[in-house]
Design a protein around this motif. Structure first.
Motif, PDB file in Angstrom:
ATOM      1  N   TRP A  86      -7.242  -5.620   2.290  1.00  0.00           N
ATOM      2  CA  TRP A  86      -6.641  -4.416   2.854  1.00  0.00           C
ATOM      3  C   TRP A  86      -7.642  -3.807   3.839  1.00  0.00           C
ATOM      4  O   TRP A  86      -8.818  -3.620   3.495  1.00  0.00           O
ATOM      5  N   CYS A 106      -3.939   0.800  -2.794  1.00  0.00           N
ATOM      6  CA  CYS A 106      -3.733  -0.627  -2.571  1.00  0.00           C
ATOM      7  C   CYS A 106      -3.150  -1.203  -3.856  1.00  0.00           C
ATOM      8  O   CYS A 106      -3.703  -1.006  -4.932  1.00  0.00           O
ATOM      9  N   PHE A 120       0.845  -1.188   0.000  1.00  0.00           N
ATOM     10  CA  PHE A 120       0.000   0.000   0.000  1.00  0.00           C
ATOM     11  C   PHE A 120       0.881   1.240   0.000  1.00  0.00           C
ATOM     12  O   PHE A 120       2.046   1.201   0.412  1.00  0.00           O
ATOM     13  N   MET A 137      -2.667  -5.675   5.772  1.00  0.00           N
ATOM     14  CA  MET A 137      -2.822  -6.544   4.612  1.00  0.00           C
ATOM     15  C   MET A 137      -2.944  -7.971   5.146  1.00  0.00           C
ATOM     16  O   MET A 137      -2.098  -8.417   5.920  1.00  0.00           O
ATOM     17  N   TYR A 150      -2.994   0.200   9.307  1.00  0.00           N
ATOM     18  CA  TYR A 150      -3.156  -0.313   7.946  1.00  0.00           C
ATOM     19  C   TYR A 150      -2.747  -1.780   7.945  1.00  0.00           C
ATOM     20  O   TYR A 150      -1.655  -2.129   8.394  1.00  0.00           O
TER      21      TYR A 150
END
Length: 265
Positions: free
Chosen positions: A137, A99, A87, A128, A126
């Motif tokens: 995401w 993303c 990201f 993933m 954030y």
């Protein structure tokens, strides 16, 4: 008629700028006028969940990004065989997250997602998450984008992790909407308060991997100091020739967070 002429003129000006922006090569000498920050893992991570607490910079022409790649595995063969997952938080538009998923250097899957806040004002989380049939995401535990199974399956491989805060100098970068660092007020800073990794043990399929695999199922780092068993301060290579593109030593460890700096050199 006059209005139509003005609109046509504006169209040709925009088209000309797009051609100029996308046609120019990376200006290596101009990159050398700046310095940035990059950490990379010295080991490869199996698929799992990657979590970052980050406060971005709102300075035009800089980019904070965290990404996974198997570039080192395919480096001796062909750069265009690499895969990438990550990201970006761009200083020009800190109300949006990019993303990113890259398949073999050619097939790009990029989604610009509105955040609903300014990523440069406070820390936000954030994530993933790599799962069997998708990659997700999340921002502050809210799902913002998913990859379809056919793409996600090709990204379920051991990869190295890069945390990078860099200048966007070339005309190509300007063309991508990353802003222009030439007129920016520097230095500028991005901060990482914490990194967390949790391995998805159900996705471990590569038993003959020839590179060094990270062996912990869970790991957290607040970056009080450099953990040299896992991290190294990396040089970013120019793809052709592997020449240093810019200095990446501006990484400052300590309480209460990791500070990453972009500056004029």
């Amino acid at each position: 008629m006059r209005y139509l002429g003005v609109r046509l003129l504006a169209f040709f000006i925009i088209a000309f700028k797009m051609v100029v922006c996308t046609a120019q090569p990376i200006e290596v000498e101009n990159y050398k006028k700046y310095s940035g920050a990059c950490l990379s893992s010295s080991q490869f991570f199996n698929p799992g969940t990657y979590s970052f607490d980050v406060k971005a910079s709102n300075t035009s022409g800089v980019i904070f990004c965290a990404f996974l790649t198997d570039f080192e595995v395919n480096r001796s063969e062909d750069y265009l065989k690499h895969i990438e997952l990550g990201f970006e938080l761009v200083g020009e538009s800190t109300d949006t997250i990019k993303c990113v998923a890259v398949l073999y250097g050619r097939k790009y899957h990029i989604e610009d997602v509105p955040l609903g806040f300014n990523a440069a004002e406070n820390f936000h989380n954030y994530k993933m998450i790599q799962e069997k049939d998708t990659i997700k995401w999340l921002v502050d535990d809210k799902l913002v984008w998913t990859l379809s199974a056919d793409v996600a399956h090709q990204l379920l491989k051991p990869m190295r992790l890069f945390v990078n805060f860099r200048p966007a100098v070339s005309h190509c970068d300007i063309g991508y909407g990353w802003g222009c660092i030439r007129t920016a007020t520097l230095p500028t800073f991005a901060y990482v308060k914490k990194f967390r990794y949790t391995r998805n043990t159900s996705l471990e399929t590569n038993t003959n991997f020839k590179f060094n695999l990270f062996d912990k199922k869970c790991f957290a780092d607040r970056f009080r100091r450099l953990n040299s068993d896992l991290w190294q301060i990396s040089a970013i290579d120019l793809i052709k020739g592997n020449k240093p593109l810019y200095k990446t030593q501006n990484v400052i460890f300590g309480k209460p967070f990791l500070k990453m700096v972009v500056n004029r050199d």
